[in-house]
Motif scaffolding. Structure first.
Motif, PDB file in Angstrom:
ATOM      1  N   VAL A 181       0.828  -1.207   0.000  1.00  0.00           N
ATOM      2  CA  VAL A 181       0.000   0.000   0.000  1.00  0.00           C
ATOM      3  C   VAL A 181       0.867   1.263   0.000  1.00  0.00           C
ATOM      4  O   VAL A 181       0.443   2.300  -0.527  1.00  0.00           O
ATOM      5  N   LEU A 182       2.067   1.189   0.551  1.00  0.00           N
ATOM      6  CA  LEU A 182       2.976   2.337   0.464  1.00  0.00           C
ATOM      7  C   LEU A 182       3.362   2.615  -0.985  1.00  0.00           C
ATOM      8  O   LEU A 182       3.416   3.778  -1.410  1.00  0.00           O
ATOM      9  N   ARG A 183       3.611   1.575  -1.734  1.00  0.00           N
ATOM     10  CA  ARG A 183       3.932   1.762  -3.148  1.00  0.00           C
ATOM     11  C   ARG A 183       2.752   2.372  -3.900  1.00  0.00           C
ATOM     12  O   ARG A 183       2.921   3.272  -4.722  1.00  0.00           O
ATOM     13  N   GLU A 184       1.554   1.851  -3.609  1.00  0.00           N
ATOM     14  CA  GLU A 184       0.369   2.384  -4.282  1.00  0.00           C
ATOM     15  C   GLU A 184       0.131   3.837  -3.895  1.00  0.00           C
ATOM     16  O   GLU A 184      -0.136   4.690  -4.755  1.00  0.00           O
ATOM     17  N   ARG A 188       0.201   7.353  -6.269  1.00  0.00           N
ATOM     18  CA  ARG A 188      -0.920   8.289  -6.327  1.00  0.00           C
ATOM     19  C   ARG A 188      -0.509   9.712  -5.958  1.00  0.00           C
ATOM     20  O   ARG A 188      -1.090  10.672  -6.476  1.00  0.00           O
ATOM     21  N   ALA A 189       0.450   9.842  -5.060  1.00  0.00           N
ATOM     22  CA  ALA A 189       0.832  11.177  -4.577  1.00  0.00           C
ATOM     23  C   ALA A 189       2.170  11.642  -5.139  1.00  0.00           C
ATOM     24  O   ALA A 189       2.761  12.599  -4.638  1.00  0.00           O
ATOM     25  N   SER A 190       2.634  10.992  -6.193  1.00  0.00           N
ATOM     26  CA  SER A 190       3.974  11.265  -6.709  1.00  0.00           C
ATOM     27  C   SER A 190       4.105  12.671  -7.300  1.00  0.00           C
ATOM     28  O   SER A 190       3.227  13.148  -8.027  1.00  0.00           O
ATOM     29  N   GLU A 191       5.194  13.313  -6.947  1.00  0.00           N
ATOM     30  CA  GLU A 191       5.571  14.599  -7.529  1.00  0.00           C
ATOM     31  C   GLU A 191       7.017  14.482  -7.981  1.00  0.00           C
ATOM     32  O   GLU A 191       7.936  14.479  -7.167  1.00  0.00           O
ATOM     33  N   ARG A 192       7.178  14.305  -9.300  1.00  0.00           N
ATOM     34  CA  ARG A 192       8.508  14.111  -9.885  1.00  0.00           C
ATOM     35  C   ARG A 192       9.252  12.944  -9.222  1.00  0.00           C
ATOM     36  O   ARG A 192      10.433  13.016  -8.922  1.00  0.00           O
ATOM     37  N   GLY A 193       8.499  11.882  -8.989  1.00  0.00           N
ATOM     38  CA  GLY A 193       9.109  10.657  -8.488  1.00  0.00           C
ATOM     39  C   GLY A 193       9.126  10.509  -6.983  1.00  0.00           C
ATOM     40  O   GLY A 193       9.401   9.420  -6.468  1.00  0.00           O
ATOM     41  N   HIS A 199       0.972  12.669   3.184  1.00  0.00           N
ATOM     42  CA  HIS A 199      -0.130  12.494   2.231  1.00  0.00           C
ATOM     43  C   HIS A 199      -0.392  11.006   1.978  1.00  0.00           C
ATOM     44  O   HIS A 199      -1.549  10.566   1.918  1.00  0.00           O
ATOM     45  N   ALA A 200       0.680  10.239   1.815  1.00  0.00           N
ATOM     46  CA  ALA A 200       0.536   8.796   1.609  1.00  0.00           C
ATOM     47  C   ALA A 200      -0.088   8.140   2.829  1.00  0.00           C
ATOM     48  O   ALA A 200      -0.969   7.275   2.722  1.00  0.00           O
TER      49      ALA A 200
END
Length: 253
Positions: A181-184, A188-193, A199-200
């Motif tokens: 779930v951390l990966r997911e 979802r909340a990625s900003e430039r990687g 937020h996660a």
């Protein structure tokens, strides 16, 4: 025998297992007895110490839950060879009865019929003995499947499947639910990687509340990231001057 071969072994993503059973039933439906016996001794009746990788790492998806189980009958090599010879003898006997009985005996005469009947009675005894052995094998698979089904209803099984935690409490980080779930959440909340950890964390608490650091022996989310060694973690200064945790999954994991 076909039922035994369909159900004695299964592996793959959980959402594909039912389709696999149907496909295997169709695959075995038109196979000859000789072919079925070969499969039987390749995968079910095997030597002691036999091992086979059912979920190879390079072919098992990491974004879905996968399951593997196998029921096998193991024997010392000498006993296995004798058992295989006996079952293969049954195949030969079956073929002779189907294809050669009429040619072998003159069933148009009384003496020929009497000889054929005696031969069939002798064959029946051999067939019945082997059939009983195969029936015992099939029954043992059914009993094992029933035990697996009962275990599947327990909390230990759910913990193992959903969280990657074995009944003895051990786990491998890559297989855990919290890493999944951390990966997911990171995607979802990625900003430039990179993704903000708070937020996660908020997304996980809203959608996967059962996934908590404490379940995996950790006190905090940063400890999960650190102990798992599957993520990079860094702290940046936020707009309010406070440190903010950011993370990303490591490329090689």
């Amino acid at each position: 025998m076909k039922t035994l071969l369909v159900h004695h072994e299964l592996a793959g993503p959980v959402d594909t297992l039912e389709a696999q059973l149907v496909a295997r039933q169709e695959k075995l439906a038109d196979k000859t007895l000789g072919t079925l016996v070969k499969v039987l001794f390749d995968t079910y009746a095997v030597p002691e110490g036999y091992e086979r990788e059912l979920l190879p790492e390079d072919k098992t998806p990491t974004d879905r839950i996968s399951l593997a189980f196998s029921f096998r009958l193991t024997m010392p090599p000498e006993q296995l060879a004798q058992t295989r010879a006996a079952i293969e003898e049954l195949v030969t006997l079956r073929n002779e009865l189907v294809h050669d009985l009429i040619e072998r005996f003159d069933v148009w005469t009384e003496d020929g019929c009497t000889a054929a009947i005696k031969h069939l009675e002798t064959c029946y005894e051999r067939i019945d003995r082997h059939h009983g052995e195969l029936a015992d094998w099939a029954m043992s698979v059914d009993e094992a499947r029933a035990k697996v089904a009962a275990f599947a209803q327990t909390e230990s099984f759910k913990d193992m499947m959903l969280n990657g935690i074995a009944p003895d409490g051990t786990f491998e980080w890559p297989a855990t639910g919290i890493v999944r779930v951390l990966r997911e959440a990171g995607r979802r909340a990625s900003e430039r990687g990179w993704s903000r950890l708070d937020h996660a964390q908020a997304w996980i608490e809203a959608h996967h509340a059962q996934q908590t650091p404490a379940k995996y022996g950790c006190r905090t989310w940063p400890q999960v990231l650190s102990d798992s060694r599957l993520f990079d973690l860094e702290y940046r200064i936020g707009e309010d001057g406070r440190k903010v945790a950011w993370f990303r999954a490591r490329p090689d994991h």
